[in-house]
Write a protein that holds these residues in place. Structure first.
Motif, mmCIF file in Angstrom:
data_model
loop_
_atom_site.group_PDB
_atom_site.id
_atom_site.type_symbol
_atom_site.label_atom_id
_atom_site.label_comp_id
_atom_site.label_asym_id
_atom_site.label_seq_id
_atom_site.Cartn_x
_atom_site.Cartn_y
_atom_site.Cartn_z
ATOM 1 N N MET A 297 15.405 -45.132 -21.782
ATOM 2 C CA MET A 297 16.543 -44.635 -20.996
ATOM 3 C C MET A 297 16.442 -45.161 -19.568
ATOM 4 O O MET A 297 16.156 -44.440 -18.615
ATOM 5 N N LEU A 298 16.667 -46.450 -19.416
ATOM 6 C CA LEU A 298 16.472 -47.143 -18.140
ATOM 7 C C LEU A 298 17.649 -46.887 -17.206
ATOM 8 O O LEU A 298 18.812 -47.037 -17.586
ATOM 9 N N GLN B 184 9.236 -50.047 -15.844
ATOM 10 C CA GLN B 184 10.228 -50.927 -15.241
ATOM 11 C C GLN B 184 10.510 -52.079 -16.210
ATOM 12 O O GLN B 184 9.577 -52.662 -16.770
ATOM 13 N N ALA B 185 11.780 -52.402 -16.400
ATOM 14 C CA ALA B 185 12.156 -53.499 -17.303
ATOM 15 C C ALA B 185 13.182 -54.376 -16.615
ATOM 16 O O ALA B 185 14.200 -53.889 -16.109
ATOM 17 N N THR C 198 19.330 -55.479 -9.661
ATOM 18 C CA THR C 198 20.406 -56.165 -10.347
ATOM 19 C C THR C 198 21.155 -55.161 -11.214
ATOM 20 O O THR C 198 20.948 -53.962 -11.134
ATOM 21 N N LEU C 199 22.044 -55.625 -12.057
ATOM 22 C CA LEU C 199 22.854 -54.742 -12.878
ATOM 23 C C LEU C 199 21.974 -53.875 -13.787
ATOM 24 O O LEU C 199 20.922 -54.322 -14.242
ATOM 25 N N PRO C 200 22.389 -52.642 -14.073
ATOM 26 C CA PRO C 200 21.567 -51.773 -14.920
ATOM 27 C C PRO C 200 21.697 -52.133 -16.393
ATOM 28 O O PRO C 200 22.669 -52.757 -16.817
ATOM 29 N N TRP C 201 20.691 -51.741 -17.146
ATOM 30 C CA TRP C 201 20.766 -51.877 -18.591
ATOM 31 C C TRP C 201 21.825 -50.933 -19.137
ATOM 32 O O TRP C 201 22.048 -49.843 -18.613
#
Length: 203
Positions: free
Chosen positions: A74-75, A181-182, A82-85
Motif C-alpha cells: 500500500m505505497l 520504499q519502492a 515522482t508520481l505515486p504508485w
C-alpha cells in the motif's frame, strides 16, 4: 531427550461371587489394600509423567521461532517525489510504461526481534530500468533512512530476496520507525508489485 513413557502396573482381577467365590479381605495379594496400593502407585507415576510433559512443552516454547510477515504494498506518494504508485483492486501496486514512480509505506514490526530477510514479489518486464525496493528504518522523531535490505533488478515474474544487514537487524520500535520504499525510473513497461515479505526470528 528420552521418550516420556507411562507404564501402568495395576491389572484388575475380577472378584467371583458365590459360596466358592472371593471373600472381601484387606490383606493378601488380592485384597483391597494391595489393589488400592497398586492404583495409588500408578497415579503417582502418572503425576510424574505429566510433570515431565509439562517441562518438555515449556522447553520447546522457549527456543527461537521463525516468522514471516506478508504485506500488501500500500505505497503512498511523498512530497517532492515522482508520481505515486496506483493500488489495484487486488491490493497490488502498479505503474505504467515510460513513467517514474515512487512510494513508501509504514511497517509495524514486533519489538526486539531479529530481521533476517526481505522479499518482493510481482510482475516486471525485462526492459524495466531503475527498479529499487528498500526496507529501511528512520530514527524517531526524524532522520535519514538507514537501509536494512535492498532489492533491484528485473525478471518476470519478479521474486527476489535480500538478507537484512546483521548490524541493523534487531528491531527497536521505541527508537525507530520502519518503512518500505519502492521506486522505478522510466520503466519502459508495466510494473506490478504484488507483496512484500519480512522474515524474522523471535526468542
Amino acid at each position: 531427550m528420552a521418550d516420556i513413557v507411562f507404564q501402568p502396573t495395576f491389572v484388575h482381577q475380577e472378584f467371583v461371587d458365590g459360596p466358592d467365590g472371593d471373600r472381601v479381605r484387606a490383606a493378601e495379594p488380592n485384597g483391597f489394600n494391595a489393589r488400592f496400593g497398586a492404583i495409588e502407585s500408578d497415579l503417582r507415576q502418572l503425576s510424574t509423567v505429566v510433570g515431565q510433559i509439562d517441562a518438555a512443552v515449556d522447553r520447546r516454547g522457549t527456543g527461537p521461532a521463525d516468522h514471516v510477515l506478508t504485506l500488501a504494498p500500500m505505497l503512498q506518494g511523498a512530497a517532492g517525489g515522482t508520481l505515486p504508485w496506483r493500488i489495484t483492486p487486488s491490493g497490488a501496486a502498479q505503474f505504467g510504461q515510460d513513467e517514474d514512480a515512487y512510494g513508501l509505506m509504514e511497517v509495524a514490526l514486533p519489538d526486539n526481534v531479529r530481521l533476517t530477510s526481505f522479499r518482493v514479489m510481482g510482475q516486471v518486464g525485462v526492459n524495466v530500468v531503475g527498479l529499487a525496493v528498500l526496507l529501511s528504518r528512520v530514527k524517531i522523531p526524524g532522520g535519514t533512512p538507514e537501509v536494512l535490505a535492498g532489492i533491484s533488478g528485473a525478471t518476470d515474474p519478479f521474486d527476489s530476496s535480500a538478507d537484512v544487514d546483521p548490524s541493523l537487524a534487531v528491531t527497536q520500535t521505541a527508537t525507530y520507525r520502519y518503512i518500505v520504499q519502492a521506486s522505478v525510473i522510466n520503466s519502459g513497461t508495466s510494473v506490478t508489485l504484488a507483496a512484500f515479505q519480512i522474515a524474522y526470528t523471535s526468542s
